[in-house]
Scaffold this motif. Structure first.
Motif, mmCIF file in Angstrom:
data_model
loop_
_atom_site.group_PDB
_atom_site.id
_atom_site.type_symbol
_atom_site.label_atom_id
_atom_site.label_comp_id
_atom_site.label_asym_id
_atom_site.label_seq_id
_atom_site.Cartn_x
_atom_site.Cartn_y
_atom_site.Cartn_z
ATOM 1 N N ALA A 173 0.830 -1.195 0.000
ATOM 2 C CA ALA A 173 0.000 0.000 0.000
ATOM 3 C C ALA A 173 0.871 1.253 0.000
ATOM 4 N N GLN A 174 0.375 2.298 -0.652
ATOM 5 C CA GLN A 174 1.104 3.546 -0.757
ATOM 6 C C GLN A 174 0.163 4.713 -0.530
ATOM 7 N N PRO A 175 0.696 5.834 -0.023
ATOM 8 C CA PRO A 175 -0.158 7.004 0.197
ATOM 9 C C PRO A 175 -0.718 7.526 -1.125
ATOM 10 N N ILE A 176 -1.867 8.170 -1.032
ATOM 11 C CA ILE A 176 -2.516 8.753 -2.201
ATOM 12 C C ILE A 176 -2.438 10.264 -2.055
ATOM 13 N N SER A 177 -1.895 10.947 -3.052
ATOM 14 C CA SER A 177 -1.701 12.397 -2.972
ATOM 15 C C SER A 177 -3.045 13.115 -3.013
ATOM 16 N N SER A 178 -3.031 14.376 -2.613
ATOM 17 C CA SER A 178 -4.273 15.171 -2.604
ATOM 18 C C SER A 178 -4.839 15.347 -4.010
ATOM 19 N N ILE A 179 -3.975 15.520 -5.017
ATOM 20 C CA ILE A 179 -4.441 15.638 -6.410
ATOM 21 C C ILE A 179 -5.142 14.355 -6.835
ATOM 22 N N ARG A 180 -4.560 13.220 -6.489
ATOM 23 C CA ARG A 180 -5.152 11.938 -6.856
ATOM 24 C C ARG A 180 -6.455 11.696 -6.108
ATOM 25 N N ARG A 181 -6.489 12.084 -4.831
ATOM 26 C CA ARG A 181 -7.729 11.872 -4.072
ATOM 27 C C ARG A 181 -8.891 12.639 -4.713
ATOM 28 N N SER A 182 -8.645 13.864 -5.186
ATOM 29 C CA SER A 182 -9.704 14.642 -5.843
ATOM 30 C C SER A 182 -10.197 13.946 -7.097
ATOM 31 N N LEU A 183 -9.257 13.429 -7.898
ATOM 32 C CA LEU A 183 -9.625 12.718 -9.120
ATOM 33 C C LEU A 183 -10.418 11.461 -8.792
ATOM 34 N N GLN A 184 -9.976 10.709 -7.798
ATOM 35 C CA GLN A 184 -10.668 9.470 -7.437
ATOM 36 C C GLN A 184 -12.076 9.747 -6.907
ATOM 37 N N ARG A 185 -12.231 10.809 -6.126
ATOM 38 C CA ARG A 185 -13.579 11.155 -5.643
ATOM 39 C C ARG A 185 -14.500 11.487 -6.816
ATOM 40 N N LYS A 194 -3.549 -2.565 6.647
ATOM 41 C CA LYS A 194 -3.147 -1.642 7.708
ATOM 42 C C LYS A 194 -1.679 -1.235 7.542
ATOM 43 N N SER A 195 -1.319 -0.923 6.323
ATOM 44 C CA SER A 195 0.074 -0.609 6.047
ATOM 45 C C SER A 195 0.481 0.671 6.747
ATOM 46 N N GLU A 196 1.693 0.663 7.249
ATOM 47 C CA GLU A 196 2.206 1.860 7.920
ATOM 48 C C GLU A 196 2.497 2.979 6.932
ATOM 49 N N ASN A 197 2.500 2.632 5.625
ATOM 50 C CA ASN A 197 2.757 3.667 4.615
ATOM 51 C C ASN A 197 1.537 4.534 4.340
ATOM 52 N N LEU A 198 0.389 4.113 4.833
ATOM 53 C CA LEU A 198 -0.825 4.886 4.580
ATOM 54 C C LEU A 198 -0.971 5.992 5.617
ATOM 55 N N ASP A 199 -1.023 7.230 5.127
ATOM 56 C CA ASP A 199 -1.221 8.345 6.054
ATOM 57 C C ASP A 199 -2.701 8.479 6.390
ATOM 58 N N ILE A 200 -3.000 9.348 7.342
ATOM 59 C CA ILE A 200 -4.373 9.501 7.811
ATOM 60 C C ILE A 200 -5.287 9.970 6.683
ATOM 61 N N SER A 201 -4.808 10.900 5.870
ATOM 62 C CA SER A 201 -5.644 11.402 4.770
ATOM 63 C C SER A 201 -6.010 10.286 3.807
ATOM 64 N N THR A 202 -5.062 9.409 3.514
ATOM 65 C CA THR A 202 -5.336 8.294 2.606
ATOM 66 C C THR A 202 -6.331 7.326 3.227
ATOM 67 N N VAL A 203 -6.132 6.987 4.498
ATOM 68 C CA VAL A 203 -7.055 6.071 5.168
ATOM 69 C C VAL A 203 -8.458 6.660 5.213
ATOM 70 N N ALA A 204 -8.544 7.925 5.587
ATOM 71 C CA ALA A 204 -9.865 8.570 5.648
ATOM 72 C C ALA A 204 -10.530 8.578 4.280
ATOM 73 N N HIS A 205 -9.755 8.870 3.260
ATOM 74 C CA HIS A 205 -10.275 8.907 1.885
ATOM 75 C C HIS A 205 -10.813 7.539 1.475
ATOM 76 N N LEU A 206 -10.064 6.489 1.766
ATOM 77 C CA LEU A 206 -10.489 5.146 1.377
ATOM 78 C C LEU A 206 -11.685 4.677 2.191
ATOM 79 N N GLU A 207 -11.693 4.969 3.481
ATOM 80 C CA GLU A 207 -12.830 4.544 4.306
ATOM 81 C C GLU A 207 -14.109 5.275 3.908
ATOM 82 N N LEU A 208 -13.992 6.564 3.623
ATOM 83 C CA LEU A 208 -15.178 7.306 3.187
ATOM 84 C C LEU A 208 -15.667 6.791 1.834
#
Length: 889
Positions: A805-817, A859-873
């Motif tokens: 697992a890898q973090p998802i950048s803010s630009i990518r999170r907007s596109l994915q949403r 539960k990868s340690e590479n996932l930051d809070i923003s990425t986890v929140a984005h995926l859970e939402l």
């Protein structure tokens, strides 16, 4: 019976004599007249002689002390009060005349520009009792003279009586009618009041006390009048070019000319494979034809001096005058642009069909005079366009007059290196721009295609100048930059002159050469850079490592020559012109003669678009996006000279951004794309529609992933982003945007990506993809499942890759949403997607839900809070959507 009728008539005469003051002796004589002597009785003659004397006295009284202006219509002008009287002979009643109305002075913004054509129409004068009717002739319905149907047409379709003008007097000897001209031309004949309301969003009323006639000139075949109209609005408008927006004045030029109806001109039938403007009418003279309309092309009346010679000068060439207001340094480019068309006319048998002359500084004629075809120059705050209107004989399609107007801003925006004239917000911009909001109003009276042409042409020209500076290290005052401006203006004029010759747009014209041929001047200087200059042409910027060729075409293309041949080549046997024209049109299947005009542009044909180039737009657009990335890098390093404001860097950054976005949009049109050609049955073996190959569509999807959706598609250094300062000059003509002070990078990138993505998944495109599966052999079409799956795996790469697992950048999170939003809208039937589209949206959401679950379970340690929140939402939204769907079912 006759006796009593005579007595009744005598009674009427008695009453009339009393009303006009005839003496009692005359009345007594009238009462005793023998009816048989009435026509020759002295009392009868004396009474009407007295009335004629009174009418003659009144006529002479009106014209006493006036300046008489003889010509097509005789005018009498009182210089003391400015009043003008128009004299009409009996022969001039019920006769066709042509009116051309031009806005001679404008406001310099919001669509009210100097030189714009307002209207042209056919009219006649008709006397009804003591009124003179000003009537617009209905030319839409016709029949052959002498046909019985001719009696019914007048009853079936009405002319338009615009005004009923009171007749001031009639000359008893000549029977000439005299009327005050202000009763016709001071009633807002041009329709300026609704025009101002539409363009300025304010109620302006015409004030006669501020309106008057200016220059008036009468010639044997035309009448030229300048009218000044004063307008007032209590609230005014949001205009910055006026000292007080509550009051404004506009000058309108009228040309009234005699219509030459029997001058030997032969109308030419239109063909849908060749792009001409047309004059169309419904013919009621025969019901034997399946098509009720007759369509003539609009063209000039050219006749060879020597009909037997293969190449002959015309008896009367088409002459364009360069207005004396055009700056000296641009006159050569304008002349060359107009004369480019002589190459095409030579193929049609005419040498030097077009001439260009310079309007003298002391000319005694007006540029809007109907006798002169002019190329005019005007200034504005926000226009940035050129326009080439023409006036035609509405009966035959013969072009009678043409005037091209060019906004100085089209050239100024190139030379002022950092200038941007229209950096508009997409919500306000009819062209769908993605730049920053510039503020202010941008109401334009022209059609959206012309608005976009002016704005986008400026963008293209400015991008080329920027490329010269960034990629080739040229300064704004270098000889290379001057040559660039020359090429651009020459191309613009050639395009507009083409319109005045009768030609419509050809948006297939830019796809003649392969990408590798575009910068080979041995080809472009002979065959041409494009098949037609009637396309909306981008600047041709060579890819890195390749020698730069022509930026804009210097010769007309093969399609232009062929179209002029169809319109102007003389048939050796006039009685066999139909078969003669058909032989010319049969060449239409040749690729270099491909034609697609305004109504053919529906995001369906990737080779028939605005601002595209080459026969492989996929490759060319990739080159240009690579060029844009390189320009961003060089803006980052060293572009601004010492002492320059950083706000200029922000303008240039946006300009490159728009260019990048436009080319990405061209790539997206390969998905579900089909070529469309105006071929006729029996003259070609190809089809009207040919789908884009599966290989090309897959390549387009790969390019979109790499240049639009990938995590590293749009990356900029912090140094560059921290230099994108806004302008701090706030005054008229330079408003400060009301949005963020810093550069809204996330918003710009999101809007760019969202527009491309929503276009790819639109219901129209999905419908086309479904239909194309029926038009191609199995396995040769891009299917909707493949499109959905490719986009999802490319946009959600972080959770579909087998790696950790890898973090998802803010630009990518907007596109994915946004991608998630689109799929949810489809599944929940909030859009007009096809049933297959909704089903596949459901399927893709299931796949996405599973992938997100798997990613979160690690539960990868590479996932930051923003990425986890984005995926859970995202997972929660999918679950709720499935539950909502179950409940609704």
């Amino acid at each position: 019976m006759k006796y009593w009728i005579g007595k009744l008539f005598i009674c009427v005469l008695l009453i009339y004599s009393w009303l006009i003051g005839t003496n009692s002796a005359v009345a007594n004589q009238l009462a005793n007249i023998d009816m048989s002597q009435l026509p020759t009785h002295p009392v009868w003659e004396n009474m009407f002689i007295d009335n004629r004397k009174e009418d003659l006295r009144l006529f002479r009284e009106i014209v006493r002390g006036t300046e008489k202006l003889p010509g097509l219509f005789t005018l009498y002008r009182h210089h003391e009060d400015g009043s003008i009287y128009l004299e009409l002979t009996p022969e001039q009643l019920n006769k066709n005349y042509l009116a051309t109305v031009t806005l001679e002075s404008g406001l310099g913004e919001s669509g009210i520009y100097s030189g714009l054509p307002l209207s042209d129409f056919l009219f006649y004068f008709r006397r009804v009792n003591n009124n003179l009717h000003f009537v617009i002739r209905n030319v839409k319905f016709r029949t052959d003279p002498g046909e019985p149907e001719q009696r019914s047409l007048a009853r079936s379709f009405s002319d338009s009586v615009l005004y009923a003008i009171e007749i001031d007097t009639i000359n008893p000897h000549s029977k000439n009618i005299l009327i005050r001209l202000d009763r016709l031309l001071m009633q807002d004949l041009p329709g300026l009041t609704p025009l101002l309301k539409y363009s300025l969003q304010a109620d302006y009323r015409l004030e006669l006390s501020k309106s008057y006639f200016d220059d008036v000139k009468s010639f044997p075949e035309n009448l030229e009048i300048d009218s000044i109209y004063g307008f007032y609005s209590y609230d005014g408008s949001n205009l910055v070019t006026l000292p007080d927006s509550r009051a404004l004045s506009l000058k309108v030029h009228y040309s009234f000319s005699q219509l030459q109806e029997h001058n030997g001109y032969i109308p030419r039938i239109a063909d849908d494979r060749v792009g001409y403007f047309i004059t169309a009418f419904q013919d009621f003279s025969s019901d034997r034809h399946s098509e009720p309309f007759v369509r003539y092309i609009n063209r000039w009346h050219l006749e060879p001096t020597d009909p037997t010679a293969p190449l002959s000068p015309p008896k009367q060439p088409i002459v364009f005058w360069i207005e004396n207001a055009v700056p000296l340094e641009y006159r050569d480019a304008i002349r060359e642009g107009a004369l480019m068309w002589n190459k095409a006319f030579a193929k049609a048998g005419f040498s030097n069909a077009i001439e260009v002359r310079q309007m003298p500084d002391d000319a005694d004629w007006h540029p809007a005079d109907v006798r002169y075809n002019t190329i005019r120059w005007f200034n504005s705050l926000d226009a940035g366009f050129a326009k080439g209107p023409m006036r035609v004989n509405p009966f035959t399609g013969e072009i009678l007059d043409a005037d091209i107007i060019v906004d100085a801003g089209m050239v100024r925006s190139i030379q002022q290196e950092y200038l941007t004239l229209m950096d508009g917000n997409a919500s306000q911009n009819p062209c769908g721009d993605i730049g920053e909001k510039a503020g202010g109003k941008n109401a334009i009276i022209m059609p959206p295609s012309e608005i976009c042409y002016g704005k986008d042409s400026l963008d293209q020209a400015a991008m080329g100048a920027l490329a010269l500076s960034l990629l080739q290290n040229n300064t704004p005052n270098s000889e290379a930059m001057k040559e660039y401006v020359h090429q651009y203006l020459r191309s613009v004029i050639a395009h507009e002159v083409g319109h005045t010759l009768g030609l419509r747009h050809n948006f297939h014209g830019s796809t003649m050469l392969a990408p590798q041929e575009l910068n080979n001047t041995e080809i472009t200087h002979t065959k041409g850079l494009v098949g037609s200059v009637m396309d909306y042409l981008p600047v041709n910027i060579a890819p890195q490592g390749e020698q730069q060729g022509d930026y804009f075409p210097g010769v007309v293309g093969p399609y232009d020559e062929w179209a002029i041949e169809y319109g102007y080549k003389r048939s050796p046997q006039p009685e066999a012109e139909k078969s003669f024209l058909e032989q010319i049109a049969l060449a239409s299947p040749q690729p270099e003669l491909s034609y697609a005009t305004d109504e053919d542009i529906w995001d369906i044909n990737p080779l028939a678009n605005l601002w595209d180039m080459s026969s492989d737009v996929l490759m060319y657009s990739q080159w240009q996006m690579d060029n844009a990335r390189l320009m961003w890098e060089r803006l980052d390093r060293r572009y601004l000279p010492k002492g320059e404001s950083y706000s200029n860097l922000r303008v240039l950054f946006n300009r490159v951004f728009r260019y990048y976005f436009r080319n990405a949009t061209l790539v997206s049109q390969y998905i579900g794309g089909q070529s469309f050609r105006r071929v006729h049955a029996g003259n070609d073996t190809s089809w009207a529609f040919v789908p884009v190959s599966l290989e090309k569509q897959r390549q387009a999807l790969t390019n979109l992933q790499d240049y639009v959706f990938a995590a590293d598609a749009l990356k900029f250094s912090p140094q560059l982003l921290n230099q994108l300062a806004p302008s701090r000059w706030q005054h008229w003509g330079n408003p400060i945007p009301n949005d963020r002070l810093d550069y809204p990078l996330h918003d710009r990138i999101f809007r760019f990506q969202s527009r491309i993505l929503r276009s790819l998944l639109s219901s129209d495109r999905l419908n086309r993809l479904q239909d194309i599966e029926l038009k191609t052999p199995p396995g040769e079409a891009l299917t909707i499942p493949e499109l959905f799956d490719t986009l999802q795996k490319g946009i959600w790469t972080e959770i579909f890759t087998p790696d950790k697992a890898q973090p998802i950048s803010s630009i990518r999170r907007s596109l994915q949403r946004e991608h998630l939003n689109i799929l949810l809208e489809m599944m929940l039937q909030h859009t007009h997607a096809t049933e297959d589209g909704r089903t596949l949206a459901w399927y893709e959401l299931r796949q996405l839900q599973t992938a997100i679950d798997k990613q979160l379970q690690q539960k990868s340690e590479n996932l930051d809070i923003s990425t986890v929140a984005h995926l859970e939402l995202s997972r929660d939204r999918i679950n709720k959507a499935f539950n909502a769907q179950l409940l609704s079912n």
